[in-house]
Design a protein around this motif. Sequence first.
Motif, PDB file in Angstrom:
ATOM      1  N   LEU A  11       0.828  -1.203   0.000  1.00 54.92           N
ATOM      2  CA  LEU A  11       0.000   0.000   0.000  1.00 54.92           C
ATOM      3  C   LEU A  11       0.866   1.257   0.000  1.00 54.92           C
ATOM      4  CD1 LEU A  11      -2.730  -1.022   2.596  1.00 54.92           C
ATOM      5  CD2 LEU A  11      -3.087  -0.625   0.137  1.00 54.92           C
ATOM      6  N   VAL A  12       2.012   1.190   0.678  1.00 56.40           N
ATOM      7  CA  VAL A  12       2.934   2.316   0.671  1.00 56.40           C
ATOM      8  C   VAL A  12       3.418   2.572  -0.747  1.00 56.40           C
ATOM      9  CG1 VAL A  12       5.098   3.217   1.593  1.00 56.40           C
ATOM     10  CG2 VAL A  12       3.637   1.775   3.023  1.00 56.40           C
ATOM     11  N   THR A  13       3.753   1.494  -1.452  1.00 59.50           N
ATOM     12  CA  THR A  13       4.201   1.609  -2.837  1.00 59.50           C
ATOM     13  C   THR A  13       3.098   2.157  -3.727  1.00 59.50           C
ATOM     14  OG1 THR A  13       5.674  -0.277  -2.507  1.00 59.50           O
ATOM     15  CG2 THR A  13       5.165   0.324  -4.779  1.00 59.50           C
ATOM     16  N   VAL A  14       1.887   1.652  -3.568  1.00 60.17           N
ATOM     17  CA  VAL A  14       0.755   2.099  -4.393  1.00 60.17           C
ATOM     18  C   VAL A  14       0.525   3.603  -4.225  1.00 60.17           C
ATOM     19  CG1 VAL A  14      -1.767   1.972  -4.609  1.00 60.17           C
ATOM     20  CG2 VAL A  14      -0.414  -0.124  -4.512  1.00 60.17           C
ATOM     21  N   THR A  15       0.551   4.077  -2.986  1.00 59.34           N
ATOM     22  CA  THR A  15       0.310   5.497  -2.726  1.00 59.34           C
ATOM     23  C   THR A  15       1.415   6.349  -3.330  1.00 59.34           C
ATOM     24  OG1 THR A  15      -0.737   4.848  -0.646  1.00 59.34           O
ATOM     25  CG2 THR A  15      -0.237   7.165  -0.928  1.00 59.34           C
ATOM     26  N   GLN A  16       2.648   5.898  -3.216  1.00 58.39           N
ATOM     27  CA  GLN A  16       3.763   6.668  -3.772  1.00 58.39           C
ATOM     28  C   GLN A  16       3.773   6.632  -5.292  1.00 58.39           C
ATOM     29  OE1 GLN A  16       7.180   5.151  -1.662  1.00 58.39           O
ATOM     30  NE2 GLN A  16       6.824   6.496   0.086  1.00 58.39           N
ATOM     31  N   VAL A  17       3.359   5.524  -5.887  1.00 57.71           N
ATOM     32  CA  VAL A  17       3.221   5.472  -7.342  1.00 57.71           C
ATOM     33  C   VAL A  17       2.159   6.477  -7.792  1.00 57.71           C
ATOM     34  CG1 VAL A  17       2.405   4.051  -9.263  1.00 57.71           C
ATOM     35  CG2 VAL A  17       4.071   3.130  -7.653  1.00 57.71           C
ATOM     36  N   GLY A  18       1.040   6.557  -7.036  1.00 58.53           N
ATOM     37  CA  GLY A  18       0.030   7.553  -7.344  1.00 58.53           C
ATOM     38  C   GLY A  18       0.584   8.962  -7.280  1.00 58.53           C
ATOM     39  N   TYR A  19       1.371   9.232  -6.259  1.00 60.71           N
ATOM     40  CA  TYR A  19       2.001  10.551  -6.117  1.00 60.71           C
ATOM     41  C   TYR A  19       2.922  10.837  -7.297  1.00 60.71           C
ATOM     42  CZ  TYR A  19       3.953  14.463  -3.392  1.00 60.71           C
ATOM     43  OH  TYR A  19       4.341  15.699  -2.933  1.00 60.71           O
ATOM     44  N   ALA A  20       3.693   9.834  -7.704  1.00 64.47           N
ATOM     45  CA  ALA A  20       4.581  10.001  -8.855  1.00 64.47           C
ATOM     46  C   ALA A  20       3.783  10.295 -10.124  1.00 64.47           C
ATOM     47  CB  ALA A  20       5.438   8.750  -9.045  1.00 64.47           C
ATOM     48  N   LEU A  21       2.631   9.646 -10.296  1.00 67.07           N
ATOM     49  CA  LEU A  21       1.786   9.926 -11.455  1.00 67.07           C
ATOM     50  C   LEU A  21       1.271  11.361 -11.431  1.00 67.07           C
ATOM     51  CD1 LEU A  21      -0.287   6.615 -11.690  1.00 67.07           C
ATOM     52  CD2 LEU A  21       1.455   7.418 -13.298  1.00 67.07           C
ATOM     53  N   GLY A  22       0.892  11.832 -10.246  1.00 68.65           N
ATOM     54  CA  GLY A  22       0.459  13.218 -10.123  1.00 68.65           C
ATOM     55  C   GLY A  22       1.575  14.189 -10.464  1.00 68.65           C
ATOM     56  N   LEU A  23       2.776  13.893  -9.989  1.00 65.20           N
ATOM     57  CA  LEU A  23       3.932  14.733 -10.308  1.00 65.20           C
ATOM     58  C   LEU A  23       4.195  14.767 -11.808  1.00 65.20           C
ATOM     59  CD1 LEU A  23       6.314  13.541  -7.456  1.00 65.20           C
ATOM     60  CD2 LEU A  23       5.173  15.751  -7.601  1.00 65.20           C
ATOM     61  N   LEU A  24       4.054  13.621 -12.452  1.00 66.89           N
ATOM     62  CA  LEU A  24       4.348  13.515 -13.875  1.00 66.89           C
ATOM     63  C   LEU A  24       3.285  14.179 -14.736  1.00 66.89           C
ATOM     64  CD1 LEU A  24       6.054  12.304 -16.178  1.00 66.89           C
ATOM     65  CD2 LEU A  24       4.682  10.223 -15.972  1.00 66.89           C
ATOM     66  N   ALA A  53      -6.948   0.178  -1.702  1.00 68.95           N
ATOM     67  CA  ALA A  53      -5.749   0.401  -2.510  1.00 68.95           C
ATOM     68  C   ALA A  53      -6.036   1.389  -3.632  1.00 68.95           C
ATOM     69  CB  ALA A  53      -5.245  -0.922  -3.077  1.00 68.95           C
ATOM     70  N   ALA A  54      -7.215   1.276  -4.275  1.00 69.67           N
ATOM     71  CA  ALA A  54      -7.578   2.195  -5.357  1.00 69.67           C
ATOM     72  C   ALA A  54      -7.731   3.616  -4.826  1.00 69.67           C
ATOM     73  CB  ALA A  54      -8.868   1.728  -6.031  1.00 69.67           C
ATOM     74  N   ALA A  55      -8.386   3.766  -3.671  1.00 72.97           N
ATOM     75  CA  ALA A  55      -8.538   5.088  -3.072  1.00 72.97           C
ATOM     76  C   ALA A  55      -7.174   5.665  -2.688  1.00 72.97           C
ATOM     77  CB  ALA A  55      -9.441   5.010  -1.845  1.00 72.97           C
ATOM     78  N   SER A  56      -6.281   4.815  -2.185  1.00 76.37           N
ATOM     79  CA  SER A  56      -4.937   5.259  -1.817  1.00 76.37           C
ATOM     80  C   SER A  56      -4.166   5.753  -3.036  1.00 76.37           C
ATOM     81  CB  SER A  56      -4.172   4.125  -1.137  1.00 76.37           C
ATOM     82  OG  SER A  56      -4.790   3.745   0.073  1.00 76.37           O
ATOM     83  N   LEU A  57      -4.337   5.048  -4.156  1.00 77.59           N
ATOM     84  CA  LEU A  57      -3.698   5.492  -5.401  1.00 77.59           C
ATOM     85  C   LEU A  57      -4.186   6.884  -5.780  1.00 77.59           C
ATOM     86  CD1 LEU A  57      -1.914   4.699  -7.897  1.00 77.59           C
ATOM     87  CD2 LEU A  57      -4.028   3.887  -8.962  1.00 77.59           C
ATOM     88  N   GLY A  58      -5.508   7.101  -5.696  1.00 76.80           N
ATOM     89  CA  GLY A  58      -6.059   8.409  -6.031  1.00 76.80           C
ATOM     90  C   GLY A  58      -5.607   9.502  -5.086  1.00 76.80           C
ATOM     91  N   VAL A  59      -5.550   9.198  -3.795  1.00 76.65           N
ATOM     92  CA  VAL A  59      -5.060  10.175  -2.821  1.00 76.65           C
ATOM     93  C   VAL A  59      -3.616  10.557  -3.146  1.00 76.65           C
ATOM     94  CG1 VAL A  59      -4.384  10.488  -0.403  1.00 76.65           C
ATOM     95  CG2 VAL A  59      -6.625   9.538  -0.957  1.00 76.65           C
TER      96      VAL A  59
END
Length: 402
Positions: free
Chosen positions: A60-73, A112-118
Amino acid sequence: MTVSSETTPGQTASRGLSAGLTVLFAITCGAVVANIYYVQPLLADIAASFQVGMGSAGMLVTVTQVGYALGLLLVVPLGDTHNRKRLILTLLALCIVLLLAAAASPGFLTFAAASLGVGVLSCAAQVAVPFAASLAPDHSRGRTVGTVMSGLILGILLARTIAGAIAHYAGWRAVYIAAAVVMTVLGALLARALPADPARPSIPYGRLMASVLHLARTDAVLRWRSLMGALGFAGFSVLWTGLTFVLSDAPYHFDQATIGLFGLAGLAGALAASRAGRLADKGHAHAATGLFAAACLAAWGLMALTHWSLIALTAGILLLDIGVQGLQITNQSVIYAGNHGARGRVTTVYLTTYFVGGACGSAVASLAWDLGGWLAVSATGAAVALALLGCWLLAHARRQEV
């Protein structure tokens, strides 16, 4: 570092940045970025709630950080062409919705999906950092970035303590409800206090993204700083993912609130590292980078002793936070020194690389724990820190100022 700009240094500096507004930017960054770190001390409870293994929960930590990376990109470059005040407020409004969805999640995949979006929407923090940098005069930009980034760093560290305490008394779902309330209050404050962002010429999204790739290809300093930042944050993520596992296991068996308190060990390190921006303003960024990298390596030597000494662990956390956060502030002070009209895109290159490094560190930490426990996690962190120091030594040997 040069890129065509729509806003000159004089124009941005002339709008000014008061001390109060600098503090508001710091609070904004800290509160928003905390959203992606609340999960770390909650992993054991979330695993039990959804009946999944600790290895799966750690992802879940990885999923959230991947989401953050997508937002940055994909989102942060819009700050160079769109109204940044409006963009920040929109991202916060959407983040509130997904934080509430995380709190109400009926199953692991939904959470996990909500965490990705957050994670994606929490990139609002990195729209705010270059916004603050663009308002600061050249002679104090490093200090401004240091202050704003100190707020972000404190948010990262306090997120674990706050999440652990709330979960201890009200359950892990209450953490995400509280976060949604904080975002609501913050949005109201920002709507009143953020300055107007002058209109800039529109750039088609495809061309905007192409210019991000152009920066990554042509700016050697940005590439070096991105690589070193990624390695630093990978080591940081190795610690904070693996730490939950080791402290909730024998011989300690600590609960979430106690695990969260270890985040306080890094506060002194974060405050000490905030002076890194002043070193960059004085022209000492390269030497400071080497010292911060060496601190990261030394920290893992101390933390390898965790099974035998919590004092060694606490000292190691303090030292690692000084190294990683000092490196982060130094890096951003250097890359914001140029590219006045492209700071959003510079942020995208740097921080996408940075958080991909963090996501990799979290994933490797979960794997290392499954394979060899805390000693394997410590060896992994030390290897990452050694690679970071090696990058700086290579640049130093080549007499390449980065």
